[in-house]
Design a protein around this motif. Sequence first.
Motif, short mmCIF file in Angstrom:
data_model
loop_
_atom_site.label_atom_id
_atom_site.label_comp_id
_atom_site.label_asym_id
_atom_site.label_seq_id
_atom_site.Cartn_x
_atom_site.Cartn_y
_atom_site.Cartn_z
N UNK A 106 46.14 95.65 12.05
CA UNK A 106 47.19 94.94 12.81
C UNK A 106 48.14 95.93 13.48
N UNK A 107 48.50 96.98 12.79
CA UNK A 107 49.43 97.98 13.35
C UNK A 107 48.82 98.66 14.57
N UNK A 108 47.57 99.05 14.47
CA UNK A 108 46.93 99.79 15.56
C UNK A 108 46.57 98.90 16.74
N UNK A 109 46.44 97.60 16.50
CA UNK A 109 46.18 96.67 17.60
C UNK A 109 47.46 96.19 18.27
N UNK A 110 48.61 96.60 17.76
CA UNK A 110 49.86 96.15 18.37
C UNK A 110 49.88 96.60 19.83
N UNK A 111 50.20 95.69 20.69
CA UNK A 111 50.12 95.96 22.12
C UNK A 111 48.96 95.26 22.77
N UNK A 112 47.94 94.94 21.97
CA UNK A 112 46.84 94.13 22.49
C UNK A 112 47.29 92.67 22.54
N UNK A 113 47.09 91.98 23.63
CA UNK A 113 47.60 90.61 23.75
C UNK A 113 47.12 89.66 22.67
N UNK A 114 45.94 89.93 22.06
CA UNK A 114 45.42 89.01 21.06
C UNK A 114 45.81 89.32 19.64
N UNK A 115 46.63 90.35 19.42
CA UNK A 115 46.92 90.79 18.05
C UNK A 115 47.63 89.72 17.23
N UNK A 116 48.67 89.13 17.78
CA UNK A 116 49.42 88.13 17.02
C UNK A 116 48.56 86.90 16.74
N UNK A 117 47.76 86.50 17.71
CA UNK A 117 46.90 85.35 17.50
C UNK A 117 45.79 85.60 16.50
N UNK A 118 45.46 86.85 16.28
CA UNK A 118 44.44 87.19 15.30
C UNK A 118 45.02 87.20 13.89
#
Length: 650
Positions: free
Chosen positions: A191-203
């Motif tokens: 989750x930390x490394x995907x921060x900034x990807x638009x789908x991170x929160x939805x995942x």
Amino acid sequence: MTMSARWYLRRLSRMGPREVGGRAGDAVRRRRWRSGVPDSPSVTGARFTSVLPAGTIGAVPPDAAKRLVAEADRLMAGHAEWFGVERDDLADPDWWYDPKTGRRAPSGYAFDVPYRSEDAVGDIKQIWEPSRHQYLTVLAAAYAITGDERYAERVAAHLRSWWAANPPLRGVHWISGIELGIRLLSWVWTRRLLDGWPGAAGLFEGNPEALHQIWHHQRWLAAFPSRGSSANNHIIAEAAGQFAAACAFDWFPSSARWRADALRSLERHLRSNTFPSGLNRELATEYHGLVLELGLAAVAEADAAEVPVPGSVRLVLLRMTDALAAVVDDRLRPPRQGDSDDGHGLIVDGAGTDRWASLLATGDAVFGRLTWWPEVTGTDVRTPLLAALIRSTPPAVTRPANRPARFADAGLTILRGPAGIWCRCDGGPHGFLSIAAHAHADALSVEVRHDGVDVLSDPGTYCYHGQPEWRQYFRSTLGHNTLELGGADQSVSGGPFLWTRQARSRVLATETGETADGGVARWCAEHDGYQGSVHRRRVELTGAGQELRITDEVSGPRKAARLAFHLGPAITADLVGNRAQLTWTRDGEDRSAVLDLPGELSWRAHRGETGPPLGWYSAGFGRKEPSTTLVGTGFADGASGFTTVLGFHG
């Protein structure tokens, strides 16, 4: 390998009343949980705030980033290698399939799955390893470095696939707490490394299935901690994973309680698993690395979430780091001692990254290196990520002024000579806790390297489950550079992770460094593992570093004796009588040594034998290759003395 009633009785005999009571309570809880899986609490407005500070990714060295991306691209193509098995099915994995045996684990209530039976399940390590999701942290790190959304999308697809295939309490991935703990830690970093990807929160925080899984993982860990004689590295992984999740995913009514309980467990067990000298009490070097990685990752989460951590936690990690710096050889390789299963706490690096150099680099960034530390070469991704989160406030404690050579509490001594001569002498406890799960029957064994090359090697581990003959060989007395008497191991095995009688060793004398007399470093120890006999060994390394002398003495009745010396896989041996000419190549240069063996014994060279196993070297879990083992046979009693001399050429 199924566990017989006799094994369960032996295992029960190694438990105290408190542990028995705790396990009885676990059994009752497992029966109660069989009735159904509760809904996780509803969560609204969850946010992930434990992000990396600005500029962290920019601090990753370019060559480390290049290795990482290359590894991520290999994973994207579906390729991976775990424990010697090459896989090409990782584009769309079957989470319950073992490619080694071709078997697929059965479904059903998790605690009914006979996971120790390879016939029923397959090789459980092959099934569990991908589901630690550490390859997903590699893909997520590749996204963080490149911004390429292909990596993030693959991570999301695999997480959704895993969550759908592994509902709470169903199947093999809900059996072992260490697996749940490491998986939670992987999810936090994903989750930390995907921060900034638009789908991170939805995942994650916006995904009811993710919330359900994260809550149930923590509920499981709170209910079934490793206990008593099993409270080794497993409890560290369980506590670190739960603590990390309760810090970073602080979204549930129980989060504060889980976080506090996990931190108390982590603090307690980090201390109990570690000698005051800083070495891990399991005396299995790879678990020293695992525990250190888990501890550093837990402190990173605490500091990111501004959760106070007892000073004793940082102190243990500091001492572990200094101890690691003290015991590595000139190529930054630590001892090959005890069990190893290639287990890591956090992986965000590509192939070719040196694990031990990475840990020392992180230790330098967090605690500061001492003047005697070896120079760390190479780069990694993990160090700048952890260092960005951990507050660099070393505990106010006196650290060693000079490089330690003797760790009295662990019974480990390192003799060093010029030109990269390194010798580990083992005179410590058999293992940790009453079962000493990851110990080998290796009392008084030695391990000798020349410029990082294994000359007299520790053969390693190779396997845990499913191959009892190989498991027995790699942890036997004959499988180490020491003396076997009466055709029996020094310690008595009661199963693949159980010792029912443990040899007791004691170091009698040590002279190293400034204390060495006349430039000769010395070590002497003995053990009582052979009923009615005592084995005593002296090791001397000359000041010029060109000769290592090993003297073995036995007190007690006459017994059959076998003295083994295992050569590293790079060593070629020409044995004539009781003299072996050893040759190898290092960095394109030919090297050589002479091993003069005791003439009182009859010597034979063994290589790659299988009936029974003899002459093997395991560089990593699930991997083995033929190597030469020299075995001298004869008899020993109170009048015997065997002298072995290893002479290195200039």
